[in-house]
Design an enzyme around this catalytic site. Structure first.
Site, PDB file in Angstrom:
ATOM      1  N   TYR A  38      44.469  26.156  47.814  1.00 38.11           N
ATOM      2  CA  TYR A  38      43.175  26.715  47.416  1.00 38.11           C
ATOM      3  C   TYR A  38      42.632  27.520  48.588  1.00 38.11           C
ATOM      4  CZ  TYR A  38      38.258  26.845  45.904  1.00 38.11           C
ATOM      5  OH  TYR A  38      36.991  27.246  45.550  1.00 38.11           O
ATOM      6  N   ASP A  73      45.475  29.967  56.340  1.00 41.33           N
ATOM      7  CA  ASP A  73      44.131  29.592  55.900  1.00 41.33           C
ATOM      8  C   ASP A  73      43.782  28.263  56.589  1.00 41.33           C
ATOM      9  OD1 ASP A  73      42.599  28.804  52.657  1.00 41.33           O
ATOM     10  OD2 ASP A  73      41.919  28.550  54.727  1.00 41.33           O
ATOM     11  N   LYS A 104      34.053  25.784  57.359  1.00 38.98           N
ATOM     12  CA  LYS A 104      33.753  24.366  57.598  1.00 38.98           C
ATOM     13  C   LYS A 104      33.345  24.067  59.040  1.00 38.98           C
ATOM     14  CE  LYS A 104      36.775  23.263  53.728  1.00 38.98           C
ATOM     15  NZ  LYS A 104      35.940  22.738  52.658  1.00 38.98           N
TER      16      LYS A 104
HETATM   17  P1  KE4 Z   1      34.450  27.787  50.762  1.00 36.87           P
HETATM   18  O1  KE4 Z   1      34.281  29.145  50.085  1.00 36.87           O
HETATM   19  O2  KE4 Z   1      34.270  26.634  49.792  1.00 36.87           O
HETATM   20  O3  KE4 Z   1      33.596  27.663  52.027  1.00 36.87           O
HETATM   21  O4  KE4 Z   1      35.946  27.710  51.303  1.00 36.87           O
HETATM   22  C1  KE4 Z   1      37.003  27.909  50.413  1.00 36.87           C
HETATM   23  C2  KE4 Z   1      38.249  27.234  50.969  1.00 36.87           C
HETATM   24  C3  KE4 Z   1      39.228  28.030  51.535  1.00 36.87           C
HETATM   25  N1  KE4 Z   1      40.355  27.481  52.048  1.00 36.87           N
HETATM   26  C4  KE4 Z   1      40.541  26.139  52.049  1.00 36.87           C
HETATM   27  C5  KE4 Z   1      41.804  25.576  52.647  1.00 36.87           C
HETATM   28  C6  KE4 Z   1      39.560  25.283  51.481  1.00 36.87           C
HETATM   29  O5  KE4 Z   1      39.777  23.947  51.471  1.00 36.87           O
HETATM   30  C7  KE4 Z   1      38.395  25.836  50.941  1.00 36.87           C
HETATM   31  C8  KE4 Z   1      37.305  24.984  50.317  1.00 36.87           C
HETATM   32  N2  KE4 Z   1      37.576  23.594  50.226  1.00 36.87           N
HETATM   33  C9  KE4 Z   1      36.904  22.882  49.151  1.00 36.87           C
HETATM   34  C10 KE4 Z   1      37.397  21.422  49.183  1.00 36.87           C
HETATM   35  N3  KE4 Z   1      38.765  21.328  48.864  1.00 36.87           N
HETATM   36  C11 KE4 Z   1      35.434  23.014  49.250  1.00 36.87           C
HETATM   37  C12 KE4 Z   1      34.683  22.083  48.344  1.00 36.87           C
HETATM   38  C13 KE4 Z   1      34.081  22.812  47.159  1.00 36.87           C
HETATM   39  O6  KE4 Z   1      34.762  23.665  46.538  1.00 36.87           O
HETATM   40  O7  KE4 Z   1      32.888  22.518  46.886  1.00 36.87           O
END
Ligand code: KE4
Length: 426
Positions: A144, A239, A267
């Protein structure tokens, strides 16, 4: 545990916010029941709206590696807020955080701040396409990279819960440029490279996956991927939104000993405020506007409050690298405790762990990719999640997530967590 107020707040939220949440994975769809509304948090503990104290293993999905309401971060934000919240003009603190991040992470000369991990990954792919002049990208099933159209192709995390490999709204025109490979399967990548000669700009990967649970790359896979990209003039995008500043100062590049071409962050780099970032060597970053032609922008990018939180966080981690060892030791302790309990219970399980990332899968076979992760028994996971919640342990509400330990967790908290698992009847 009583959750009446959380349920009432959820019912009210659903009147005004789709699904009652601002991010789907919070809605407990994968585990059932109403989500917990949190009132405040400090250190390793969440305090919900019903007065329950919960030991936190998601740390806001990663950012709060030092625990909630960490004094140096809070004080930095308060002091910065007194001088204004946003200017839409350059500020010195952006350069301070950029210099610190560049000093900590291998293979980057420059970094651009954005407001989320999604923005970071989306912009990194555009930069790779602009730099190489090639349109296609390769991603991995179960990884993701945020909710940008190009990535919602068999994405992990919350997208898995909805069983929609391609989210509605993602056009075929977009989807055709995203090629799908299998994690830990170098042959699946090579087949795509051979079938799309000179058309692939980048491979984007979670170098340690966290969105199908935690999955560690096999040495031959990740090294072979680096070699394959180099041989075919394909940029390797790591990523590191999850792994960056969590696995160590140098993140997954340092932990795995692999040099990436473009890095994405989120994060931890924001210390709990909205910050994403992407970074690379000058040769690539010089293509980014206003220096170069690849456009990317953001009203609140480099926001002073967010920068102050990120600077306080990264300064702590840079000055106290022993924190990473402490986190890894605590995670190993949790792992060992879970093994002792689960072996006694005689149920099939796998635990994957690297640094302070860990996940538990209720399946016989090793979890090495999305397919093997998806074989986990979700009914057992649901019992586990709710059983632990009842005992005051807050885990990610999905089997397709990694736990994120924070360094405010004590060994007493860890043993309480292990004890809670021991008391569960699956
Ligand atoms: P954000 O756009 O949610 O800040 O980041 C996207 C993203 C990109 N790359 C990785 C490896 C990630 O894990 C994420 C976002 N992680 C999720 C949890 N698996 C955020 C939680 C959510 O979607 O509310």
């Amino acid at each position: 545990m009583i959750y009446q107020r959380s349920s009432a707040l959820f019912a009210e939220a659903k009147k005004y916010i789709p699904g009652g949440v601002n991010s789907p994975v919070r809605a407990f769809k994968a585990v059932g029941g109403d989500p917990i509304f949190v009132k405040e948090a400090k250190g390793a503990y969440l305090y919900d709206e019903d007065g329950n104290r919960l030991i936190d293993y998601i740390a806001s999905w990663g950012p709060l590696i030092l625990g909630h309401a960490y004094e140096p971060v809070i004080n930095a934000v308060i002091e910065k807020a007194k001088k204004g919240t946003s200017f839409g003009m350059p500020t010195e603190i952006e350069t301070e955080l950029a210099k610190l991040a560049v000093s900590m992470v291998p293979n980057i000369d420059k970094i651009r701040f954005v407001n989320s991990g999604t923005e970071a990954c989306m912009s990194a792919v555009r930069l790779a396409r602009g730099f190489t002049g090639k349109d296609k990208i390769i991603k991995f099933a179960g990884c993701y990279h945020g909710h940008s159209d190009s990535f919602l192709i068999q994405a992990g995390s919350g997208a898995v819960t909805f069983g929609s490999p391609n989210s509605p709204g993602v056009t075929q025109g977009t989807a055709k440029d995203t090629l799908l490979a299998d994690y830990n399967d170098l042959a699946s990548v090579k087949a795509l490279v051979d079938a799309n000669q000179d058309e692939i700009s980048a491979v984007i990967i979670e170098p340690v996956a966290g969105n199908m649970g935690c999955i560690i790359p096999a040495d031959e896979f990740i090294n072979g991927l680096r070699t394959l990209c180099t041989q075919n003039s394909i940029l390797l995008i790591f990523d590191e939104v999850m792994t960056g500043f969590r696995l160590g100062k140098g993140g997954a590049q340092e932990a795995l000993g692999i040099d990436a071409d473009i890095l994405c962050f989120g994060k931890v780099i924001g210390g709990g405020l909205p910050v994403g970032a992407f970074a690379a060597r000058n040769e690539i970053m010089s293509h980014l506007a206003p220096e170069g032609p690849v456009y990317q922008a953001g009203t609140l990018s480099g926001n002073p409050l967010a920068m102050s939180a990120g600077l306080a966080m990264l300064t702590e981690l840079n000055n106290k690298p022993e924190i990473f060892e402490s986190l890894a030791d605590k995670t190993e302790h949790l792992h060992e405790g879970f093994v002792n309990v689960l072996d006694k219970k005689g149920i099939p399980y796998q635990i994957n762990r690297l640094g302070s990332m860990i996940s538990l899968h209720f399946t016989e076979e090793p979890v090495v990719d999305f397919a093997s992760s998806a074989k986990g028994n979700n009914d057992t996971f649901k019992k586990y999640f709710h059983g632990m919640l009842e005992k005051g342990i807050y885990l990610p509400p999905s089997a397709f997530e990694s736990y994120f330990l924070n360094d405010a967790l004590s060994y007493g908290d860890l043993d309480e967590t292990i004890g809670a698992l021991d008391e569960l009847n699956f």
